[in-house]
Motif scaffolding. Structure first.
Motif, short mmCIF file in Angstrom:
data_model
loop_
_atom_site.label_atom_id
_atom_site.label_comp_id
_atom_site.label_asym_id
_atom_site.label_seq_id
_atom_site.Cartn_x
_atom_site.Cartn_y
_atom_site.Cartn_z
N UNK A 162 -3.77 -1.23 8.08
CA UNK A 162 -4.43 0.07 8.24
C UNK A 162 -4.41 0.52 9.69
N UNK A 222 -7.00 -11.14 4.43
CA UNK A 222 -7.85 -9.95 4.54
C UNK A 222 -7.58 -9.22 5.85
N UNK A 269 -10.02 3.96 10.76
CA UNK A 269 -9.98 4.70 9.50
C UNK A 269 -10.49 6.12 9.72
N UNK A 270 -11.59 6.22 10.45
CA UNK A 270 -12.14 7.55 10.70
C UNK A 270 -11.17 8.37 11.54
N UNK A 318 -4.84 -6.74 5.88
CA UNK A 318 -5.14 -5.39 5.42
C UNK A 318 -5.63 -4.55 6.59
N UNK A 319 -6.48 -5.17 7.41
CA UNK A 319 -6.96 -4.48 8.61
C UNK A 319 -5.76 -4.10 9.49
N UNK A 328 0.83 -1.21 0.00
CA UNK A 328 0.00 0.00 0.00
C UNK A 328 0.86 1.25 0.00
N UNK A 341 -11.36 -1.42 12.99
CA UNK A 341 -10.84 -0.96 11.70
C UNK A 341 -11.58 0.29 11.24
N UNK A 342 -12.91 0.21 11.27
CA UNK A 342 -13.68 1.36 10.76
C UNK A 342 -13.42 2.59 11.63
N UNK A 371 -8.23 9.60 9.58
CA UNK A 371 -8.51 10.66 8.62
C UNK A 371 -8.86 11.94 9.35
#
Ligand SMILES: Nc1ncnc2c1ncn2[C@@H]1O[C@H](COP(=O)(O)OP(=O)(O)OP(=O)(O)O)[C@@H](O)[C@H]1O
Ligand SMILES: Nc1ncnc2c1ncn2[C@@H]1O[C@H](COP(=O)(O)OP(=O)(O)OP(=O)(O)O)[C@@H](O)[C@H]1O
Ligand SMILES: [Mg+2]
Ligand SMILES: [Mg+2]
Lengths: 350, 298, 314, 501
Positions: A289, A282, A338-339, A285-286, A80, A334-335, A342
């Motif tokens: 991140x 998969x 991400x928030x 990836x989590x 990535x 994870x979600x 950002x």
């Protein structure tokens, strides 16, 4: 109206606080679900902790689960960072495992253990790398986006593995069960702790994380791959061979995922079945991140994810909460992460 | 006596027919006051050995489950915990003093179901939907076939494998495909098969559990499998401190009460019942042995 | 015994094709609409799972079948809103968010299912959608059985494919979706709000995905099981590519894929296991990769796919 | 005056973080007027126009169009009020047709049909009326830059724009295309449209505009009637001090440094011949799209000749590669600094050393010598007066002019023997242009052979010793700049170099 404005500089404290806040938010939401399931929430958290770290067995199990996640997490992080969207770690994991199992069986390589184990790890890495080089070639040659191709190859790889373990590599002694021939005893990784599943693969994974961190921060290759990821045209103008960088990155990324598969076979399972991986690719990836693509961070993120799985699994057994709660917590982390990441990059203005 | 602490570890959700047989037997034993039962379900291959170890460390004396996906590792765990007995559905043999195994042998009942099914078909074509061609599945389907053939030597058979243990819509599609190809009796080794039969208005045979309540118009016979005899034998050995590293499969035989046929009188052809009952008695007596054929049916 | 080619002459095969294709049509259309607006939604596998669970649960608790389908669609819309909220205004990486949604939605649906339906010996069932024989047409030889004897959601899926094909090509809304997916800045300059269009497309697309999942429990089968979606969502992602982002081709692609699957099941009875069934199952994936290859040259991919749009930023 | 005011911006203020991009700006536009907006890079022109059109929301101030206040942040409202905008970077969907680009967003989203037939007729009528010919069914991606600009304008006209805003519309146009555009704009103004345009090209501004407003540091610093001001005055108002472009002094050239003989690159370049000597500047002019892009890539080491030969210092050049060419003493300034010249997210120092990072000076055994890299960057920042960030800040924080100075610096700090300068001042303001020109002339004075590829005739005339034109992949023979005048260069660019002679 709320607007987001990009920060020119993210303070270190915020960068550290973001993941912690994310995890707390996820755990808080999980608390609601646990309460709905009728279990005492605080007791559930305590049980999770005990399940993950409360005994020799718990600790070794958590660490056993951490090892492949570090490797698949690194696979994603490395790719990535160079903007190579490798969603195919799951497939690379499987073919890596298959390669190690095939060559490590009694019909495979005949080498003394000191050579055999590294050779099998290498074989796994090579298999994983090859599977990623295909989509990369399509991208370089025809401009085909790799998100979809690597994703699709996961299923092709799974079917291929399924075909092999029902065909050429099927274990004739497995009474018709679709599983590969097992690797010989000499090929199994030494245990770190006797009478547990914890094996030296964990050390290999941590070592690789350190190496990759150094490579990214200090080497010419690290700088060039970052440039290639951020602005391919400019990197190319500056003399960076995009093909060269991407091929190397793909070899490393696919190799790490393939190695994860090999290590899972050599360290834990001894043979390959189609359910060898509970989504390690998969989840990698989590992990990547959660670590904001930082290789050292990957080690901790992998430990966190493993803790959640193992702890929640054990908690669910103890309190009768459906064990799917572990996946729910990891997904929410994870979600939330991400928030949080950002939001850390932006400031909100009204 | 002190209640024996028993743990069940199910790789699938306990809705899965096979697991439900174990689960129900264990629950019944708990209800009878013989054991204390805890369990986990949907345990993936990666987690399975950990669950085994956790239960062993938690003081369970007998751990019941399935080691199909983790044969090597499961035996490893048993070696690490010699004080705990393990009773695993397995394709391999027993190991050491404390790793016992069992197979799912309800082929005798399947043979009898075949005898009942034979005269019911108009087309003379019989279908069977299996998961993957492992011996336990093969033996079962082959036994059903032999049962049919005994009554109807010219019968034709269709066999489909769906490649997975748990995809009911796919099993249904496979069943429909067989009906398209002329089958009018389906042997449903997999859940989902009977749905196809029901949809097309033909009859089918169930396996492991009693499907008739679920498909009253469709399933006329079931090759039942009962886990309780195996469980009881293992409990007894464990409590007695006897060696449990042995093969418990023989407790699946009909004469032990490990499998049997249940059927709906009104749905089968009356004339076929006496012959079947005679055979059933012969099996129980030991005068007839249902052939065991683990080869993949084609 | 039928011969390998005779299989094609059986109406049952074609009926199966339509049936197997239905969830794929819903899912592919859903993924397609959101990608045409520039948002990749890898949450599809989880959204289909959740739709399958919640649709079934609604009916199990006494709801009407259509209500079940509607609740599934609504749940899809909610997950779509989550995906859209993260990827559109926040501009988070679409594939990572999507994978997160898949993990979240599927684990949550298993969790809810297990809470709501305590462990029991055999999975509870509902009465699913029944085949509707379209008057007159279903009496046609062959076609009657092959095409005009399906459940209502199958007819709905096919109708939707045609409506969406028309809407994308011929209506202002379709043009708005397309221009947002090609260049959101161009859309904004024309007074179209790209953020709202994207959110709308993702939400609507996700609702369709969930309906595809619900088909599995409300029509294709009558119970819910964990893992029952079995990768169908990923097949849809592949089919969008295979269809070069065109709804009418998506319909064709879904049918073609279903044909492979249905044929494979029947071929087993004819040739036994001479050809590993896995090869058949690989075909749609490999076909999609080849399609990508051919298409890459024609650059028909929505140009702004996976590119975040942030207002007031360069 | 009795000409009505159509548009009024009142007290517009816009901040980005600590930076105030627009500071209490008030501006009026009258019907039929052509207003030019002028200012340095980063003065806030684009920001102001984005606020006017609703792309950005102002922190303070109001926009009043035709006596009605526009709601902030709503492009749709601006469009409905009769405002049209042609963006600095075109806002077109390449895969859609001209017609689709034009009619998108014109009908309610709930409508069942597109009304293409009527739209087609209307578009044709507008094309004819304003002399903006384009094929409605052409894919926009297949159009030339000039045609795309026409589509942009047609989009506004189609929406009945009464006020048209054009942000640097001529930055990417050729001389002829620019002149054609201003003729069209003039015609529109006569038909009653009011127009605001932004440009850095002062002669255009003077020739086309009625009125000029100058921004500096986000404030309005002056307003002039075009007929009552001069280039020099405008330049000074923009930058805040006198700017004069430096002059080229004649000097005797040295040995041939770079020579191309009979080079083909695929079908884009054919039989290319040129030579550049030490201490000399060869200017290559041409209309965009005639092969200069490939020519730049060729001499930058990114493209291989399919025939012919490239010679460096009298010997055949090594196999082309960016690194090889850098090592051979070639400095390269890319056409597009954002796309090719800099990696925005990387630090200034990393951008400074990226093309040399494999040299022993900056790395050993595969490890980067970070201290040496930083020192190199500091040296450039100091010597070339790069402002707006330190060696450790991401380069994206630098303005275009400063970024360009850094790129120049990383090349010139190494005293290259050859300098390839492609469009070195595109989009830069007057002050930055003067600085860049100064550096290029200094390099030439120091004996560097300069190959200047530019579409800007003034720039060529100011910097080059000899000039060649590139037309359809072929190069004209060279003429000394003393014999060059705009007419002759124009003929050369049209491909008739014999007539020009
Ligand atoms: N989206 C943004 N985020 C942060 N800062 C911005 C943004 N857009 C513009 N700026 C800042 O506002 C200032 C004004 O920028 P603007 O683009 O309006 O300048 P300009 O006058 O159009 O310059 P140029 O002549 O180079 O086009 C810039 O210096 C920049 O620092
Ligand atoms: N998204 C952004 N966030 C923060 N600052 C920005 C952003 N975009 C632009 N800027 C700032 O705007 C300033 C000028 O940028 P801009 O893109 O306008 O360059 P420029 O001077 O117009 O050059 P060019 O003509 O090459 O575009 C710089 O200081 C840059 O940091
Ligand atoms: Mg500007
Ligand atoms: Mg600019």
């Amino acid at each position: 109206m709320i607007r987001f404005e990009r920060r020119t500089h993210v303070p270190f404290g915020l960068r550290l606080a973001a993941p912690i806040a994310a995890v707390l938010v996820a755990l808080a939401f999980a608390g609601i679900l646990i309460a709905i399931a009728g279990a005492p929430v605080l007791e559930a958290y305590r049980r999770m902790l005990i399940g993950a770290f409360g005994s020799r067995l718990a600790i070794t199990e958590t660490l056993t689960r951490t090892a492949p996640l570090i490797l698949t997490g690194l696979a994603a992080a490395v790719a990535f960072r160079a903007r190579l969207w490798n969603i195919g770690a799951e497939g690379q994991f499987l073919v890596g495992a298959l390669a190690a199992a095939a060559l490590g069986s009694q019909h495979g390589l005949h080498l003394p253990p000191v050579l055999l184990i590294p050779a099998l790890m290498l074989a796994g890495a090579v298999a994983g790398a090859l599977l990623l080089l295909g989509p990369l070639a399509l991208r370089l040659r025809f401009g085909v986006d790799e998100v979809v191709t690597t994703l699709l190859l996961n299923f092709v790889a799974l079917l291929f593995v399924s075909m092999m373990i029902e065909g050429a590599l099927k274990d004739p002694l497995a009474f018709g069960w679709p599983q590969s021939v097992p690797v010989v005893a000499d090929a199994m990784l030494p245990k770190l702790v006797a009478r547990t599943r914890l094996h030296v693969g964990l050390l290999v994974a941590i070592g690789l994380a350190v190496v990759i961190a150094l490579v990214q921060a200090r080497t010419v290759f690290g700088m060039e791959s970052r440039a290639a990821g951020l602005n391919p045209a400019a990197a190319r103008f500056a003399g960076v061979s995009l093909t060269g960088v991407l091929v190397k990155v793909a070899c490393i990324s696919g190799g790490l995922a393939g190695l994860a598969g090999a290590i899972e076979v050599l360290g834990v399972k001894a043979y390959v079945t189609t359910d060898l991986s509970p989504g390690f690719g998969y989840t990698g990836i989590v992990v990547a991140m959660l670590a904001a693509l930082n290789p050292i961070g990957v080690v901790f993120a992998a430990l966190f994810v493993a803790t959640m799985f193992v702890g929640a699994d054990s908690m669910s057994r103890a309190l009768g909460v459906p064990s799917f709660i572990a996946d729910v917590i990891v997904a929410m982390s994870l979600l939330a992460m991400l928030v949080a990441l950002s939001l850390a990059n932006y400031r909100i203005r009204r | 006596a002190e209640k024996l602490k028993v743990a069940g570890i199910h790789a699938s959700p306990v809705e899965n027919a096979w697991n439900s047989r174990l689960h129900e037997a264990l629950q019944a034993a708990a209800k009878d006051g013989v054991i204390e039962y805890t369990f986990s379900e949907g345990v993936s291959g990666t987690d399975y050995p950990r669950a085994m170890r956790e239960y062993a460390e938690a003081g369970n004396k007998l751990i019941v489950g399935e080691s199909y996906a983790v044969e090597t590792e499961a035996r490893q765990v048993a070696a690490d915990y010699p004080g705990t007995a393990f009773l695993m559905g397995s394709s391999g043999g027993p190991a050491g003093d404390n790793f016992g195994t069992f197979g799912t042998w309800n082929h005798e009942a399947a043979y009898l179901a075949g005898m009942l099914a034979a005269p019911m078909s108009k087309t003379g074509t019989f279908g069977a939907v299996g998961a993957i061609p492992i011996p336990e599945v093969n033996i079962l389907i082959n036994a059903f076939r032999s049962g049919v053939k005994e009554v109807r030597p010219d019968a034709k058979f269709l066999v489909g494998f769906i490649g997975t243990f748990f995809d009911p819509p796919k099993a249904r599609e496979s069943g429909l495909a067989q009906i398209d190809a002329g089958a009018d009796i389906l042997f449903g080794e997999r859940i989902g098969t009977a749905d196809a039969a029901k949809e097309k208005g033909i009859k089918s045979v169930g396996s492991l559990i009693d499907y008739t309540p679920r498909y009253p118009e469709t399933v006329f016979a079931n090759a039942m499998w009962y886990f309780r005899p195996i469980l009881d034998a293992a409990i007894k050995d464990t409590q007695a401190g006897a060696k449990t590293g042995k093969d418990y499969s023989p407790f699946s035989y009909m004469k032990e009460g490990g499998n049997d046929i249940v059927f709906t009188e009104s749905m089968v052809i009356k004339d076929s019942v006496p012959a079947m009952e005679a055979k059933r008695k012969a099996i129980k007596d030991g005068t007839f042995t249902v052939p065991v054929d683990p080869a993949e049916p084609t | 015994m039928m011969d390998a080619l005779d299989i094609f002459a059986s109406a049952g095969l074609w009926a199966a094709v339509l049936r197997i294709a239905t969830p794929l049509i819903f899912g592919t259309l859903g993924a397609l609409i959101s990608e045409r607006a520039g948002v990749l939604n890898l949450g599809i596998e989880g959204i289909m799972t959740f739709g399958a669970m919640i649709g079934w649960m609604t009916v199990y608790h006494g709801g009407d079948l259509w209500l079940g389908l509607a609740v599934a669609a609504l749940s899809g819309a909610v997950f779509g809103l989550l995906h859209a909220a993260l990827t559109v205004p926040l501009g988070l990486s679409q594939h990572v968010t999507g994978l997160g949604i898949t993990l979240f939605a599927s684990s949550l649906s298993y969790f809810i299912f297990r809470l709501a339906i305590p462990v029991s010996g055999s999975p509870p069932t509902i009465v699913p959608f029944q085949v509707i024989k379209i008057p007159v047409l279903s009496d046609l030889p062959f076609l009657g059985e092959a095409v005009f004897s399906q459940t209502a959601p199958t007819y709905l899926a096919i109708a939707l494919a045609l409506v969406i094909a028309y809407a994308l090509a011929r209506t202002p809304l379709g043009l708005a979706i397309r221009i947002v997916g090609e260049n959101p800045h161009a859309a904004e300059a024309q007074g179209i709000d790209p953020i709202r269009v994207r959110i709308g497309a993702v939400v609507f697309g996700s609702a369709l995905m969930a309906m595809g999942g619900a088909f599995l429990t409300l029509a294709a089968f009558n119970s819910f099981f964990p893992t029952m979606v079995q990768g169908r969502g990923w097949v849809c992602i592949a089919l969008v590519v295979f269809a070069s982002w065109r709804p009418e081709r998506a319909l064709g692609g879904a049918l073609l894929f279903a044909l492979f699957d249905a044929y494979q099941l029947r071929l087993q009875h004819v040739v036994g296991k001479a050809i590993p069934y896995q090869l058949f199952l690989m075909i749609p994936y490999i076909m999609s990769i080849l399609a990508l290859l051919v298409m890459a040259r024609r650059a028909r991919v929505p140009q702004a796919l996976m590119q975040p749009f942030r207002r007031g930023e360069r | 005056m009795n000409v009505p005011v159509v548009l009024r911006l009142e007290g517009i203020t816009k901040r980005f973080g600590a930076l105030t991009a627009n500071d209490d700006i008030t501006l009026e536009l009258r019907q039929g007027e052509l207003l030019a907006l002028l200012g340095e890079n980063g003065a806030g022109k684009t920001t102001l126009m984005n606020i006017l059109f609703g792309h950005y929301t102002a922190d303070a101030g109001r926009v009043i169009a035709f006596s009605r206040e526009l709601p902030p942040g709503k492009p749709r409202a601006a469009i409905e009020a009769g405002i049209g905008m042609v963006h600095q970077h075109f806002a077109l969907a390449a895969n859609l047709t001209v017609l689709e680009n034009v009619i998108a967003g014109t009908r309610p989203l709930g409508a069942l049909g597109l009304g293409s037939a009527a739209a087609r007729t209307r578009l044709a009528a507008l094309s004819a009326k304003f002399g903006l010919a384009v094929h409605p069914d052409a894919r926009v991606g297949d159009l030339s830059v000039g045609e795309r600009q026409r589509v942009e304008i047609l989009k506004s006209l189609y929406r009945d724009a009464k006020v048209l805003i054009l942000d640097e519309p001529t930055a990417v146009l050729t001389h002829q295309e620019a002149e054609q555009l201003y003729r069209t704009l003039r015609g529109m103004a006569e038909l009653g449209l009011s127009i605001i345009f932004i440009s850095h090209k002062l002669h255009e501004v003077l020739a086309a505009a009625d009125r000029v407003t100058v921004l500096r540091g986000g404030k309005v610093v002056a307003e002039r009637r075009a007929s009552e001001t001069t280039k020099d005055e405008l330049a000074e108002l923009m930058v805040g001090r006198r700017v004069a472009r430096p002059h080229r002094e004649s000097q005797a050239p040295g040995a041939i440094a770079l020579r191309a003989s009979g080079i083909d690159v695929g079908t884009t370049l054919k039989a290319i011949d040129f030579e550049v000597r030490a201490g000399e500047t060869l200017g290559i002019i041409g209309v965009s799209g005639n092969g200069q892009h490939t020519l730049v890539r060729l001499v930058s080491g990114l493209e291989r000749p399919t025939a012919g030969q490239l010679e460096l210092y009298g010997a055949p050049a090594p196999r082309p590669s960016p690194r090889g060419f850098v090592a051979a003493g070639i400095g390269r300034i890319p056409e597009d600094r954002h796309a090719d010249g800099a990696v925005g997210e990387m630090a200034v120092w990393e951008n400074a050393v990226l093309e040399r990072v494999r040299e022993p000076r900056f790395s050993a055994g595969g490890l980067v010598r970070r201290a040496a890299g930083r020192a190199f960057a500091r040296e450039i920042i100091e010597r070339f007066d790069v402002r707006g960030g330190s060696e450790d800040s991401p380069i994206r924080l630098l303005s275009g002019g400063n970024m360009q100075k850094l790129i120049l610096g990383r090349n010139l700090a190494e005293s290259p023997r050859i300098l390839i300068a492609a469009q070195p001042t595109r989009g830069l303001d007057e002050g930055a242009v003067a600085a860049v020109h100064g550096e290029i002339l200094a390099a030439r004075r120091a004996g560097t052979a300069v190959l200047l590829i530019s579409e800007d005739l003034d720039e060529i005339l100011a910097l080059a010793d000899r000039v060649q034109a590139i037309v359809k992949g072929r190069l004209s023979p060279a003429i000394p700049v003393e014999q060059a005048d705009p007419r002759r260069l124009g003929l050369m660019m049209a491909g008739s170099w014999e007539d020009a002679a």
